[in-house]
Design a protein around this motif. Structure first.
Motif, PDB file in Angstrom:
ATOM      1  N   GLN A 113     -11.300   2.487   0.875  1.00 33.84           N
ATOM      2  CA  GLN A 113     -10.287   3.505   1.333  1.00 33.84           C
ATOM      3  C   GLN A 113     -10.972   4.710   1.850  1.00 33.84           C
ATOM      4  O   GLN A 113     -11.657   5.251   0.931  1.00 33.84           O
ATOM      5  N   PRO A 124       0.787  -1.176   0.131  1.00 32.86           N
ATOM      6  CA  PRO A 124      -0.096  -0.035  -0.001  1.00 32.86           C
ATOM      7  C   PRO A 124       0.964   1.311   0.143  1.00 32.86           C
ATOM      8  O   PRO A 124       0.512   2.309  -0.561  1.00 32.86           O
ATOM      9  N   VAL A 142      -0.034   4.604   6.651  1.00 32.65           N
ATOM     10  CA  VAL A 142      -0.365   3.440   5.659  1.00 32.65           C
ATOM     11  C   VAL A 142       0.470   2.248   6.216  1.00 32.65           C
ATOM     12  O   VAL A 142      -0.330   0.949   6.159  1.00 32.65           O
ATOM     13  N   GLY A 152      -7.154   8.228   2.182  1.00 30.84           N
ATOM     14  CA  GLY A 152      -5.864   7.258   1.648  1.00 30.84           C
ATOM     15  C   GLY A 152      -5.325   6.300   2.520  1.00 30.84           C
ATOM     16  O   GLY A 152      -4.338   5.852   2.444  1.00 30.84           O
ATOM     17  N   ILE A 153      -6.061   5.768   3.399  1.00 31.09           N
ATOM     18  CA  ILE A 153      -5.670   4.665   4.381  1.00 31.09           C
ATOM     19  C   ILE A 153      -6.608   3.444   4.029  1.00 31.09           C
ATOM     20  O   ILE A 153      -7.817   3.631   3.787  1.00 31.09           O
ATOM     21  N   ALA A 154      -5.962   2.251   3.772  1.00 34.91           N
ATOM     22  CA  ALA A 154      -6.636   1.119   3.230  1.00 34.91           C
ATOM     23  C   ALA A 154      -7.527   0.490   4.340  1.00 34.91           C
ATOM     24  O   ALA A 154      -7.459   1.151   5.492  1.00 34.91           O
ATOM     25  N   SER A 155      -8.399  -0.409   3.746  1.00 38.47           N
ATOM     26  CA  SER A 155      -9.554  -0.948   4.514  1.00 38.47           C
ATOM     27  C   SER A 155      -8.945  -1.778   5.811  1.00 38.47           C
ATOM     28  O   SER A 155     -10.018  -1.550   6.756  1.00 38.47           O
ATOM     29  N   SER A 164      -1.898  -0.817   7.359  1.00 40.47           N
ATOM     30  CA  SER A 164      -2.100  -1.753   6.584  1.00 40.47           C
ATOM     31  C   SER A 164      -0.994  -2.978   6.376  1.00 40.47           C
ATOM     32  O   SER A 164      -1.380  -3.782   5.690  1.00 40.47           O
ATOM     33  N   THR A 184     -12.963  -4.691   5.823  1.00 41.55           N
ATOM     34  CA  THR A 184     -11.778  -5.090   5.489  1.00 41.55           C
ATOM     35  C   THR A 184     -11.767  -5.704   4.002  1.00 41.55           C
ATOM     36  O   THR A 184     -11.076  -5.319   3.090  1.00 41.55           O
ATOM     37  N   TRP A 194      -9.622   0.571   8.623  1.00 46.92           N
ATOM     38  CA  TRP A 194     -11.084   0.964   8.963  1.00 46.92           C
ATOM     39  C   TRP A 194     -11.833  -0.191   9.518  1.00 46.92           C
ATOM     40  O   TRP A 194     -12.882  -0.197  10.232  1.00 46.92           O
TER      41      TRP A 194
END
Length: 390
Positions: free
Chosen positions: A366, A80, A225, A369-372, A229, A361, A375
């Motif tokens: 996104q 990522p 990230v 700018g931060i991947a799943s 991630s 997930t 979150w």
């Protein structure tokens, strides 16, 4: 630990697990690294230097951590993070890009040496961590069957090899899949081998330059990230495989220091692996968890080899069908996906939170700018806290 003890623990299944992890990790995302290098203005010589630095860094950290702690600690570059760099380094001078890499490494180093990451991870419930891991790996399992649309014969032969291997030689099932897939590719797809020319890589040093806007606009997001991630899912992978007492602070400190040292040669980040680590930490690697560290040693040796033979191996991997790599990755992760789903849903107290984590997930969403995976973790923890309130 004596050499005699290590030799006693070596088995073909652990060696093949390390090989498959490196093959999958390298081939599945090296194109993104090239895109990041091109965005930074790297020429062909610099790109080879990047692969050299990444291979050496991952080789040293995989081998060093695994042999010291006797745990299959697999490191990787931040995929990522590479994707982030590919879109954020355009028109950024390469010296300032290198400065952002050094800054990211420094932040990881400080988080490790302070012990803060270790304290944070103690509050992460295993079912939620396992659900996040299952969500990350879910698409790799799906890709096995999606790939069959284009290469049905190849995928079918690899699946049959896996099923028969699990029935007859379960420890070597993935090695059998790798062998059958390679033979099928050679017989029916005639990969282009004209570009397989060996030459020694030459490291290219770029002295870092530091610009505050680049540090905050690229270096800080790269750090976030990478932690959200890569390192958090990496910890989840190890814990889901039964390695609860992890030396997190030394690992963060070591990967941060490695990033700072190798960034001028192109080693933009080093962190815990999640997907490739799952290949080395599951039962296919070895039925005895205490002997799976050999897979980490093997991965370290193979990563170092990839760095030295980067140009040659790049040509080899690009000559093979993409479906082969996708199927190999997914099949190697079948048992890990199953174990993660069981760990995520077996405890009714965490079941709803785990499902929320899994779905977020697996969605690939996104935000900022931060991947799943990040979150998914946030959503699962919030769900658990709300449901557990009296």
């Amino acid at each position: 630990m004596s050499i005699k003890h290590i030799l006693k623990d070596i088995s073909p299944s652990t060696i093949s697990a390390g090989l498959v992890a490196v093959l999958v990790g390298f081939a599945s995302s090296v194109a993104i690294v090239f895109q990041a290098a091109q965005a930074a203005g790297a020429d062909n010589h610099m790109m080879v230097s990047w692969i050299l630095a990444l291979g050496i860094g991952m080789g040293i950290t995989c081998f060093g951590f695994s042999i010291w702690y006797r745990i299959p600690i697999i490191t990787a570059w931040s995929t990522p993070g590479a994707a982030l760099l590919a879109v954020s380094l355009t028109d950024v001078p390469i010296a300032q890009a290198i400065g952002a890499f050094v800054f990211c490494g420094l932040l990881i180093f400080l988080l490790g040496i302070s012990g803060l990451f270790n304290r944070i991870m103690k509050y992460l419930p295993l079912p939620i961590a396992a659900a996040m891991l299952a969500g990350i790996l879910f698409k790799f399992g799906l890709n096995v069957f999606i790939s069959s649309e284009q290469h049905l014969g190849l995928i079918a032969s690899m699946l049959v090899a896996y099923i028969l291997g699990k029935r007859v030689l379960p420890r070597y099932a993935v090695l059998l899949v790798l062998a059958v897939g390679l033979v099928f590719c050679l017989l029916f797809y005639a990969p282009d081998t004209t570009q397989l020319v060996w030459h020694w890589p030459t490291p290219v040093w770029v002295t870092p330059a530091f610009d505050l806007n680049i540090l905050l606009g690229t270096g800080l997001p790269l750090f976030i990230v990478t932690m959200a991630s890569q390192n958090v899912p990496g910890v989840a992978t190890l814990k889901a495989s039964g390695y609860q007492d992890l030396p997190l602070s030394p690992i963060m400190t070591g990967t941060g220091l490695t990033t700072m040292l190798l960034a001028p040669l192109g080693g933009f980040t080093f962190n815990l692996a999640a997907i490739t680590a799952a290949i080395c930490t599951n039962e296919e690697s070895h039925t005895d968890p205490a002997k799976r560290y050999i897979a980490g040693l093997a991965a370290g040796v193979f990563y170092f080899t990839v760095g030295i033979a980067g140009a040659w191996l790049i040509a080899l991997f690009t000559a093979l069908p993409a479906s082969f790599i996708a199927a190999l990755a997914g099949i190697a992760l079948f048992s890990t996906i199953a174990n993660s789903l069981y760990a995520a849903t077996s405890d009714a107290q965490y079941r709803e939170a785990a499902i929320v984590t899994l779905l977020i997930t697996a969605s690939g969403m996104q935000l900022a700018g931060i991947a799943s995976p990040f979150w998914g973790l946030i959503g699962g923890m919030m769900t658990h806290l709300l449901l557990s309130r009296n």
